[in-house]
Design an enzyme around this catalytic site. Structure first.
Site, PDB file in Angstrom:
ATOM      1  N   LEU A  17      62.568  18.108   4.768  1.00  0.00           N
ATOM      2  CA  LEU A  17      62.188  18.587   6.316  1.00  0.00           C
ATOM      3  C   LEU A  17      63.743  18.022   7.185  1.00  0.00           C
ATOM      4  CD1 LEU A  17      60.458  19.699   8.372  1.00  0.00           C
ATOM      5  CD2 LEU A  17      59.370  17.719   8.212  1.00  0.00           C
ATOM      6  N   ILE A 428      77.825  -0.335  21.438  1.00  0.00           N
ATOM      7  CA  ILE A 428      76.707  -0.817  21.292  1.00  0.00           C
ATOM      8  C   ILE A 428      77.101  -1.174  19.432  1.00  0.00           C
ATOM      9  CG2 ILE A 428      73.877  -0.404  20.333  1.00  0.00           C
ATOM     10  CD1 ILE A 428      75.220  -0.954  23.520  1.00  0.00           C
ATOM     11  N   ASP A 596      71.557  -7.686  17.373  1.00  0.00           N
ATOM     12  CA  ASP A 596      70.231  -6.787  17.877  1.00  0.00           C
ATOM     13  C   ASP A 596      69.149  -7.145  17.879  1.00  0.00           C
ATOM     14  OD1 ASP A 596      72.635  -5.108  19.520  1.00  0.00           O
ATOM     15  OD2 ASP A 596      73.023  -3.901  17.072  1.00  0.00           O
ATOM     16  N   HIS A 692      70.608  10.150  21.233  1.00  0.00           N
ATOM     17  CA  HIS A 692      69.934  10.833  20.334  1.00  0.00           C
ATOM     18  C   HIS A 692      69.947  12.590  20.564  1.00  0.00           C
ATOM     19  CE1 HIS A 692      68.404   6.900  19.688  1.00  0.00           C
ATOM     20  NE2 HIS A 692      68.097   7.234  17.964  1.00  0.00           N
ATOM     21  N   CYS A 724      72.665   3.546  22.970  1.00  0.00           N
ATOM     22  CA  CYS A 724      72.120   3.022  21.102  1.00  0.00           C
ATOM     23  C   CYS A 724      73.500   3.071  20.845  1.00  0.00           C
ATOM     24  CB  CYS A 724      71.113   3.708  20.442  1.00  0.00           C
ATOM     25  SG  CYS A 724      69.795   2.745  19.428  1.00  0.00           S
TER      26      CYS A 724
END
Length: 759
Positions: A17, A428, A596, A692, A724
């Site tokens: 997928l 990050i 982190d 993202h 991020c």
């Protein structure tokens, strides 16, 4: 008895997928190709469950991105800014999850948060005062028809109305209760349609009942189901709970006309206590969550059978998973590289189907040797122990958890040491894991290149990204993490006590998958992990380069943990290993070290009353143990993302880091107000853009965001960074966005200097 599961993995045994979806996003595949791939996966999953003699097979648990987003989309909960894009239904759906950008339009994605106490992320639905809740989607019903055509007896599954409203964001004057009537009507329409399709069961997932419920919450829940259940017609309604217990409404739930109640008997003993204390109605079906859907160890049949017998339930019982199996990989039989002493104790999704079937046979008096075989298996388990690790843990004292001098004094020392400008910029940690990076790693794994060739490739990449950051004007650089496959798996591979799967992929969000390590024995570090690459990067530039580590709580939370010792014991072992790495980095003149902890909140108990005594009282000290031994001149950073951190702000401040970067862009910087209200003392880097999403923020957009931040936080406390790591983006997207971020910071910085003089 009858058998069922709550949900099944959906990314595909080999991440089919993921690849089909990303090909569609990149315009390498058609809509029809994506939908065909998805349909084929559903068919395979249903067949696998049918072959395992699962009686009630969930339908509706499959998603192209996220099931909470599916429910919102089906109920017309789509903000106008996405509708205005004029996209196809499929592209509009993806725009909610990923954002959208064209030559003329740019819209951010909806917020993304952790799904309760897991590493899965859901898309947060958004309601405004104009939201018109009504049933418009056909996905669930289309999939019901698919399943029936395949000879499957489907159990329809969808996020329940209470949880949908509780997890959503309300940006106008109206709140959840104001949308309850329309939401009830929409779910009535679902029931009516399922009745027409002659579906026997509807599973309504209500994990939000695990939270501490207020009087208003309870009233909302009772009002929803008090009106909804009389409209169920011939459809049986299952209230499905998982990840905790329903103590606040259990007495009410057993009186309501639910046909089935699904309880998690793995995550907590509280549901067992509730059933024993208040009983369970004979006219309802108990869906007993007895096979762990979140961890990968074999079920201990004798213990499970004892639990079920202790409940003394007189009515029918359906054996089920404790939660959806989407949180575990597909098939342990594929893990042929693991030692037999480990592999035989693993149960992934396929094996858990078999376990449910075997438990059913045993309880029905049809045991075919499964109980004896299972008992023998558990007599052989031996987790490797280390006397040295045990001794080191036992010798810890309060001094080992305390860093001196205090943070305020360290802040002054570090400002003098680094002489960074106001609003220092950084990233990050990771830079894009491009195709050539992945191919280089694959070639090493297959023996097609030598270790030296592999390392040289990575050194060339590091040099290039250092040069990019210098040219862009980034203040504190990173080496890009090209040698790392995953921020947890990479460290686990370098530590004693972990084992690793070949194909143990689990969905984190959308098309993002992770391969969690397995903690099998006592954990320790046998050699430096990151020192060589970090020092190499440091020697390429006169600018500061951060050392990049993953913290002990995140390593634990994003691994499959042992069950023979407590989480606190495991995390403390990992903390000592990472502490050794921190001290080695410092000894090699790495002056800024980022540790982190994006998963700090992940295993937080769902009930606030349990937060400290069951979790934070040991998780926070574990982080302090990692960095307490460094000099005051060494600056400790940490990073957190995609969780609700506002309600544990004080605990985060107590980590005693010097700088903390947060995900904040998808939530419109709402965290800033919470930091101000809590008088947060740590320097902060609120993420100024969402990595993202493929959209690239402009300099003007970022300048506006930075000005919003410094309007509320002292300039001297603020860092500028993405929200991020950049590994999932393309280089074009990452480089342009970082350059825009730096240029925006410089513009605001010049305005600050012009107004206030040198800071």
């Amino acid at each position: 008895m009858t058998t069922s599961i709550i949900g099944f993995p959906r990314i595909g045994e080999h991440r089919e997928l993921k690849f089909a979806t990303e090909h569609y996003w990149k315009k390498r595949a058609t809509k029809e190709a994506l939908l065909t791939a998805a349909k084929n996966l559903r068919a395979q999953h249903w067949q696998k469950q049918q072959d395992a003699d699962i009686d009630l097979i969930p339908v509706g648990d499959f998603s192209l991105f996220d099931t909470t987003l599916d429910a919102a989309f089906a109920l017309n909960v789509v903000p106008a800014r996405y509708r205005a894009l004029g996209l196809s239904a499929l592209d509009e759906y993806f725009s909610l999850a990923r954002g959208y950008q064209s030559d003329t339009e740019s819209v951010k994605a909806l917020p993304m948060k952790k799904w309760f106490n897991t590493n899965y992320h859901y898309i947060v639905p958004e309601f405004d005062d104009q939201t018109d809740v009504k049933l418009v989607g056909t996905k669930l019903f289309d999939e019901i028809n698919e399943a029936k055509a395949q000879g499957i007896s489907p159990k329809a599954a969808i996020v329940g109305p209470f949880t949908l409203l509780k997890l959503s964001r309300f940006i106008g004057n109206k709140q959840a209760a104001d949308f309850a009537p329309a939401t009830i009507s929409a779910y009535k329409a679902i029931l009516a349609k399922l009745g027409q399709q002659k579906v026997e069961w509807l599973q309504l997932d209500e994990p939000a009942l695990d939270f501490n419920l207020t009087a208003d919450d309870k009233a909302l829940f009772l009002s929803i189901y008090g009106e909804l259940l009389p409209a169920k017609g011939n459809v049986k309604v299952l209230l499905q709970n998982y990840f905790g217990d329903i103590r606040d409404v259990y007495e009410d739930v057993i009186k309501l006309p639910f046909d089935g109640i699904g309880l998690d008997f793995v995550e907590t003993d509280q549901n067992i206590a509730l059933v024993k204390k208040f009983g369970f109605p004979e006219d309802k079906v108990l869906f007993a969550g007895v096979v762990n859907g979140k961890n990968i160890w074999r079920n201990h049949y004798a213990t499970t059978i004892d639990t079920l017998h202790s409940l003394n339930v007189k009515g029918p019982i359906v054996l089920s998973s404790s939660c959806s199996l989407q949180h575990v990989p597909y098939d342990a039989a594929l893990e042929t590289n693991l030692p037999e002493t480990v592999q035989q104790h693993l149960a992934f999704a396929y094996e858990k189907l078999t376990e449910i079937k075997e438990l059913d046979q045993i309880l029905n008096g049809e045991d075919q040797g499964g109980l004896a075989k299972n008992t023998d298996l558990f007599s052989t388990i031996q987790h490797p122990k280390s006397a040295a690790v045990t001794e080191r843990v036992n010798q810890l004292t309060d001094v080992d958890y305390t860093r001196l001098p205090a943070r305020a004094e360290r802040e002054t020392i570090q400002q003098d040491e680094f002489e960074l400008p106001a609003l220092p910029t950084t990233t990050i940690g990771s830079f894009p894991q491009t195709k050539d990076v992945r191919q280089n790693r694959s070639k090493l794994r297959k023996g097609e290149i030598t270790q030296e060739e592999y390392d040289q490739f990575n050194r060339d990449k590091i040099k290039r990204v250092i040069e990019f950051q210098e040219k862009a004007g980034v203040d504190v650089l990173v080496h890009g993490e090209y040698e790392r496959n995953d921020m947890v798996e990479y460290f686990g591979e370098k530590l004693d006590g972990f084992v690793f799967t070949q194909n143990g992929w689990v969905q984190s969000y959308g098309t993002r998958g992770v391969k969690p390590p397995i903690i099998w024995g006592d954990v320790s570090r046998n050699a430096p992990i990151t020192v060589e690459t970090t020092v190499y990067a440091k020697n390429l530039t006169d600018k500061l380069v951060k050392g990049m580590l993953t913290g002990p709580v995140t390593i634990f939370n994003w691994s499959f943990p042992r069950e023979d010792i407590t989480p606190e014991e495991s995390v403390t072992q990992i903390a000592l290993a990472i502490r050794d790495e921190v001290q080695d980095l410092e000894a090699h003149d790495i002056k800024i070290i980022q540790i982190d902890e994006p998963a700090l909140r992940e295993n937080l108990p769902l009930r606030k009353t349990d937060w400290y005594k069951r979790y934070l009282d040991w998780a926070v000290p574990a982080f302090r143990l990692v960095h307490s031994g460094v000099k005051p001149q060494t600056q400790i950073h940490t990073h957190m993302c995609y969780s609700e951190f506002g309600d544990i702000i004080q605990a985060i401040d107590n980590l005693d880091a010097d700088v903390i970067s947060f995900e904040a862009s998808r939530s419109d910087l709402s965290l800033i107000d919470q930091l101000v209200a809590a008088d947060f003392q740590t320097e902060v880097g609120p993420g100024v853009y969402d990595i993202h999403s493929p959209r690239i923020p402009s300099v003007d957009e970022l300048e506006t965001i930075i000005n919003k931040i410094i309007a509320k936080l002292p300039v001297s406390k603020v860092w500028i960074n993405p929200d991020c790591g950049l590994k999932t983006r393309s280089e074009t997207e990452a480089f342009e966005a970082v350059t825009n971020m730096v240029n925006a910071a410089k513009k605001v910085r010049s305005q600050v200097y012009e107004t206030n003089g040198s800071l």
